[in-house]
Design a protein around this motif. Structure first.
Motif, PDB file in Angstrom:
ATOM      1  N   ASP A  18       0.844  -1.202   0.000  1.00 58.45           N
ATOM      2  CA  ASP A  18       0.000   0.000   0.000  1.00 58.45           C
ATOM      3  C   ASP A  18       0.875   1.247   0.000  1.00 58.45           C
ATOM      4  OD1 ASP A  18      -2.178  -1.670   0.150  1.00 58.45           O
ATOM      5  OD2 ASP A  18      -2.486  -1.400   2.302  1.00 58.45           O
ATOM      6  N   ILE A  19       1.860   1.249   0.884  1.00 54.22           N
ATOM      7  CA  ILE A  19       2.791   2.386   1.002  1.00 54.22           C
ATOM      8  C   ILE A  19       4.199   1.828   1.160  1.00 54.22           C
ATOM      9  CG2 ILE A  19       3.504   4.378   2.401  1.00 54.22           C
ATOM     10  CD1 ILE A  19       0.658   4.701   3.329  1.00 54.22           C
ATOM     11  N   VAL A  20       5.156   2.474   0.553  1.00 50.71           N
ATOM     12  CA  VAL A  20       6.567   2.124   0.744  1.00 50.71           C
ATOM     13  C   VAL A  20       7.360   3.387   1.063  1.00 50.71           C
ATOM     14  CG1 VAL A  20       8.674   1.219  -0.309  1.00 50.71           C
ATOM     15  CG2 VAL A  20       6.483   0.097  -0.754  1.00 50.71           C
ATOM     16  N   LEU A  21       8.103   3.328   2.141  1.00 44.85           N
ATOM     17  CA  LEU A  21       9.063   4.386   2.459  1.00 44.85           C
ATOM     18  C   LEU A  21      10.372   3.997   1.802  1.00 44.85           C
ATOM     19  CD1 LEU A  21       8.327   4.966   6.276  1.00 44.85           C
ATOM     20  CD2 LEU A  21       7.104   5.830   4.273  1.00 44.85           C
ATOM     21  N   LYS A  22      10.791   4.757   0.804  1.00 37.16           N
ATOM     22  CA  LYS A  22      11.928   4.394  -0.029  1.00 37.16           C
ATOM     23  C   LYS A  22      13.235   4.989   0.503  1.00 37.16           C
ATOM     24  CE  LYS A  22      11.704   2.665  -3.634  1.00 37.16           C
ATOM     25  NZ  LYS A  22      11.851   1.233  -4.019  1.00 37.16           N
ATOM     26  N   ASN A  23      14.291   4.159   0.436  1.00 39.87           N
ATOM     27  CA  ASN A  23      15.669   4.600   0.681  1.00 39.87           C
ATOM     28  C   ASN A  23      15.864   5.261   2.044  1.00 39.87           C
ATOM     29  OD1 ASN A  23      16.290   3.840  -2.054  1.00 39.87           O
ATOM     30  ND2 ASN A  23      15.324   5.770  -2.707  1.00 39.87           N
ATOM     31  N   ALA A  24      15.254   4.704   3.053  1.00 40.57           N
ATOM     32  CA  ALA A  24      15.334   5.299   4.391  1.00 40.57           C
ATOM     33  C   ALA A  24      16.534   4.773   5.167  1.00 40.57           C
ATOM     34  CB  ALA A  24      14.056   4.981   5.165  1.00 40.57           C
ATOM     35  N   GLY A  37      17.294   1.089   3.421  1.00 42.34           N
ATOM     36  CA  GLY A  37      16.400   0.245   2.650  1.00 42.34           C
ATOM     37  C   GLY A  37      15.000   0.806   2.585  1.00 42.34           C
ATOM     38  N   ASP A  38      14.079  -0.012   2.065  1.00 41.54           N
ATOM     39  CA  ASP A  38      12.681   0.381   1.950  1.00 41.54           C
ATOM     40  C   ASP A  38      11.868  -0.279   3.071  1.00 41.54           C
ATOM     41  OD1 ASP A  38      13.583   1.495  -0.405  1.00 41.54           O
ATOM     42  OD2 ASP A  38      12.796  -0.128  -1.674  1.00 41.54           O
ATOM     43  N   ILE A  39      10.790   0.387   3.445  1.00 40.64           N
ATOM     44  CA  ILE A  39       9.855  -0.175   4.421  1.00 40.64           C
ATOM     45  C   ILE A  39       8.505  -0.309   3.737  1.00 40.64           C
ATOM     46  CG2 ILE A  39       8.741   0.113   6.662  1.00 40.64           C
ATOM     47  CD1 ILE A  39      11.072   1.985   7.435  1.00 40.64           C
ATOM     48  N   ALA A  40       8.044  -1.547   3.600  1.00 44.96           N
ATOM     49  CA  ALA A  40       6.764  -1.810   2.935  1.00 44.96           C
ATOM     50  C   ALA A  40       5.653  -1.944   3.965  1.00 44.96           C
ATOM     51  CB  ALA A  40       6.870  -3.078   2.106  1.00 44.96           C
ATOM     52  N   ILE A  41       4.534  -1.262   3.700  1.00 46.43           N
ATOM     53  CA  ILE A  41       3.409  -1.228   4.641  1.00 46.43           C
ATOM     54  C   ILE A  41       2.124  -1.607   3.925  1.00 46.43           C
ATOM     55  CG2 ILE A  41       2.046   0.242   6.191  1.00 46.43           C
ATOM     56  CD1 ILE A  41       4.568   2.070   6.389  1.00 46.43           C
ATOM     57  N   ASN A  42       1.396  -2.540   4.499  1.00 49.59           N
ATOM     58  CA  ASN A  42       0.033  -2.839   4.063  1.00 49.59           C
ATOM     59  C   ASN A  42      -0.928  -2.490   5.193  1.00 49.59           C
ATOM     60  OD1 ASN A  42       0.622  -3.767   1.521  1.00 49.59           O
ATOM     61  ND2 ASN A  42       0.376  -5.946   2.000  1.00 49.59           N
ATOM     62  N   ILE A  45       0.218  -2.449   8.998  1.00 48.47           N
ATOM     63  CA  ILE A  45       1.284  -3.375   9.371  1.00 48.47           C
ATOM     64  C   ILE A  45       2.505  -3.221   8.459  1.00 48.47           C
ATOM     65  CG2 ILE A  45       1.906  -5.830   9.593  1.00 48.47           C
ATOM     66  CD1 ILE A  45      -0.022  -4.869  11.730  1.00 48.47           C
ATOM     67  N   ILE A  46       3.681  -3.268   9.061  1.00 50.41           N
ATOM     68  CA  ILE A  46       4.923  -3.350   8.301  1.00 50.41           C
ATOM     69  C   ILE A  46       5.044  -4.787   7.792  1.00 50.41           C
ATOM     70  CG2 ILE A  46       7.452  -3.212   8.403  1.00 50.41           C
ATOM     71  CD1 ILE A  46       7.044  -1.233  10.784  1.00 50.41           C
ATOM     72  N   VAL A  47       5.196  -4.960   6.473  1.00 49.54           N
ATOM     73  CA  VAL A  47       5.253  -6.327   5.927  1.00 49.54           C
ATOM     74  C   VAL A  47       6.647  -6.718   5.463  1.00 49.54           C
ATOM     75  CG1 VAL A  47       2.821  -6.379   5.302  1.00 49.54           C
ATOM     76  CG2 VAL A  47       4.499  -5.541   3.644  1.00 49.54           C
ATOM     77  N   GLY A  48       7.509  -5.738   5.231  1.00 45.46           N
ATOM     78  CA  GLY A  48       8.848  -6.108   4.769  1.00 45.46           C
ATOM     79  C   GLY A  48       9.822  -4.963   4.801  1.00 45.46           C
ATOM     80  N   ILE A  49      11.103  -5.314   4.872  1.00 44.14           N
ATOM     81  CA  ILE A  49      12.205  -4.357   4.805  1.00 44.14           C
ATOM     82  C   ILE A  49      13.191  -4.885   3.774  1.00 44.14           C
ATOM     83  CG2 ILE A  49      14.154  -3.336   6.056  1.00 44.14           C
ATOM     84  CD1 ILE A  49      12.426  -3.522   8.577  1.00 44.14           C
ATOM     85  N   GLY A  50      13.582  -4.051   2.840  1.00 46.08           N
ATOM     86  CA  GLY A  50      14.485  -4.471   1.773  1.00 46.08           C
ATOM     87  C   GLY A  50      14.299  -3.582   0.571  1.00 46.08           C
TER      88      GLY A  50
END
Length: 565
Positions: A18-24, A37-42, A45-50
């Protein structure tokens, strides 16, 4: 089930987030590192880092991302605004979760007060959890508005907003195994239990900890903090408006034990919250005093979550709640954006709610004659204010006596009369004593904020002004009033239990600033917030000398003492 499946697909890179925080620059509170890295959010909830892609992407190049801050112990009532209004202030400071103890309103309204706080918090823009007040009244001899037994607290045990039992400040009842206190402890034994045990000796500490109590926020020296940590406690580094222990306790924090420390504000005025901050202020001060920034952020996030069993927050990791701070600067803690439950926070402009709540004043108007004190000698015990502390000292003042045998004046400098009047049950109880160190001249103040029983407390050097101040507070239904030469200089009405208002923060801040400015003009010490200080003078569970509606209480002797020596 479907939500989890979607999250798994996103985590594997098979579906956009849904949302990704890029290059943090991601602050990892588990190992103290910073990774890019990136933080992926659905959803929330945070679903992944990479490396991830999202329907919405926020470029965080050059920015740090930290977990949202947690205030591990706060009395919202001390801000003078309701939980809903309080939340709108804190979220702007990066506080996404707080753990509140509605001890103050419970002392006035009992379970009705708890119900009000929980219901009002449902309109909060942050997460507010509650600890059930363990000591209402604070001690058996207090004259407050309600008593909370284990049976009454049991109705809240399964409430999803209730994490456990609040600060257990009646230490003697615990160590001596008094019945209802032990019943409360047993009731919440599977949850969390907060402590409150200043200056406790080693044997009493051992007994106290057998009850399952986990935290303490009343340490004043590094040695005391280290002793309690060695016995398994979490220690809260408190930075409130009246009680500021963070700087003094920070030398106790080291690489081996920093995971046992938490930040809390306990009691913080709305002006301080807006102008200085909340837990963000704790983090900034800790960094300023030499603590590693990552450790400071860990104390403000993961430590609190782990201590209170909030397994879904406090870190940036898959499966954790997406409560995040995007920071421009790590050391200065400049917040660029706040993400709460996976959504970029935008200020909530809804009108404040105004629930019905019953009146809290049950007292007759008083007469100035009540402030005359019959002299029994020319020496009296006096409460002495301690700078930057809610503790006091017991000192001795000399008085002169008039022809009628009453105290005429105090020979010592900077001593005022102080009185406490029971306001909950119209018992007529009151006591008049004396206090040193407020610096107030030709001015009287009265307020219904007087921890923990919240009876009316008044200080001044003129009996008539003190009478008017008390009666004005009664007429308002609770609040603060300043009187000089028979005139009302200003006032703040607090209709919710005599502690809080539904009013807009800007109005409340303006009022409080004006009230404080008036007191400064009448000699109050610039470094001392007189309203917060006076509000703690009736709290008998803090050293050394206090005043209640029943008399002067000596904490070190654990008994009431005579005014005259």
């Amino acid at each position: 089930m479907n939500k989890l499946k979607d999250n798994l697909k996103t985590a594997l890179g098979d579906k956009k987030a849904d949302i990704v925080l890029k290059n943090a620059f991601i602050i990892n509170v588990f190992d103290g590192s910073i990774e890019c890295g990136d933080i992926a959010i659905n959803d929330d909830i945070i679903v992944g880092i990479g490396e991830y892609y999202g329907d919405k992407e926020i470029d965080c190049t050059g920015y740090y991302v930290a977990p949202g801050f947690i205030d591990t112990h706060v009395h919202i009532e001390s801000s003078k605004v309701t939980p809903e209004v309080f939340s709108r202030i804190l979220i702007k400071r990066g506080v996404t979760t707080c753990i509140a103890d509605p001890h103050e309103i419970s002392n006035v309204l009992g379970t009705d007060g708890i119900d009000f706080m929980i219901q009002n918090s449902k309109r909060s823009v942050m997460d507010i959890f509650f600890m059930m007040p363990s000591c209402v009244p604070a001690v058996e001899f207090e004259d407050n508005g309600a008593s909370l037994t284990s049976e009454e607290l049991a109705k809240f045990i399964n409430n999803e907003k209730v994490l456990g039992l609040g600060e257990v400040m009646d230490v003697p009842s615990v160590v001596h195994g008094n019945g209802d206190m032990l019943s409360k402890i047993v009731l919440f034994k599977e949850k969390h239990i907060d402590g409150h045990c200043p200056n406790i000796n080693d044997y009493w500490l051992n007994a106290y900890l057998n009850s399952g109590i986990a935290t303490d926020h009343e340490c004043t020296t590094p040695e005391e903090a280290v002793k309690k940590i060695k016995r398994g406690m979490y220690i809260m580094l408190r930075q409130g408006s009246a009680a500021k222990n963070l700087k003094d306790l920070l030398p106790a924090v080291n690489d081996s034990n920093f995971h046992r420390f938490l930040f809390c504000t306990d009691d913080k005025d709305i002006v301080d919250l807006v102008e200085k901050g909340s837990i963000d202020d704790c983090v900034k001060l800790a960094i300023e005093y030499g603590l590693d920034p990552i450790k400071a952020i860990t104390i403000a996030t993961l430590n609190g979550a782990q201590c209170f069993g909030l397994r879904d927050r406090g870190a940036i990791a898959p499966g954790y709640r997406a409560d995040l701070l995007i920071l421009k600067d790590l050391k200065k803690l400049k917040v660029k954006d706040i993400i709460k439950s996976g959504k970029l926070y935008v200020e909530d402009l809804r009108e404040n709610s105004k629930e019905e709540i019953k009146p809290s004043m049950n007292i007759e108007y008083i007469d100035k004659k009540i402030f005359r004190v019959k002299a029994e000698s020319n020496r009296i015990n006096t409460i002495k204010v301690v700078k930057n502390s809610i503790e006091t000292k017991k000192c001795i003042s000399e008085v002169s006596i008039d022809k009628s045998g009453y105290i005429d004046k105090i020979i010592s400098k900077d001593v005022l009369k102080i009185g406490v009047f029971e306001r909950h049950k119209n018992t007529g109880k009151y006591f008049i004593g004396f206090i040193e160190g407020l610096g107030l001249k030709n001015c009287s103040i009265a307020q219904t904020i007087a921890h923990d029983s919240h009876n009316i407390i008044v200080v001044g050097d003129n009996d008539k002004d003190m009478e008017i101040a008390v009666n004005r507070v009664i007429a308002m239904g609770g609040g603060i009033a300043i009187i000089s030469n028979g005139s009302i200089l200003d006032e703040l009405c607090l209709p919710v239990a005599g502690l809080m208002t539904f009013s807009d923060p800007n109005f409340v801040i303006g009022k409080i600033k004006r009230l404080n400015k008036i007191c400064k003009n009448y000699g109050n010490n610039e470094a001392l917030d007189i309203f917060l200080t006076v509000g703690f003078m009736a709290l008998p569970v803090i050293p050394e000398l206090r005043i209640t509606a029943r008399g002067l209480y000596d904490f070190s002797k654990n008994k009431f003492i005579e005014l005259f020596i």
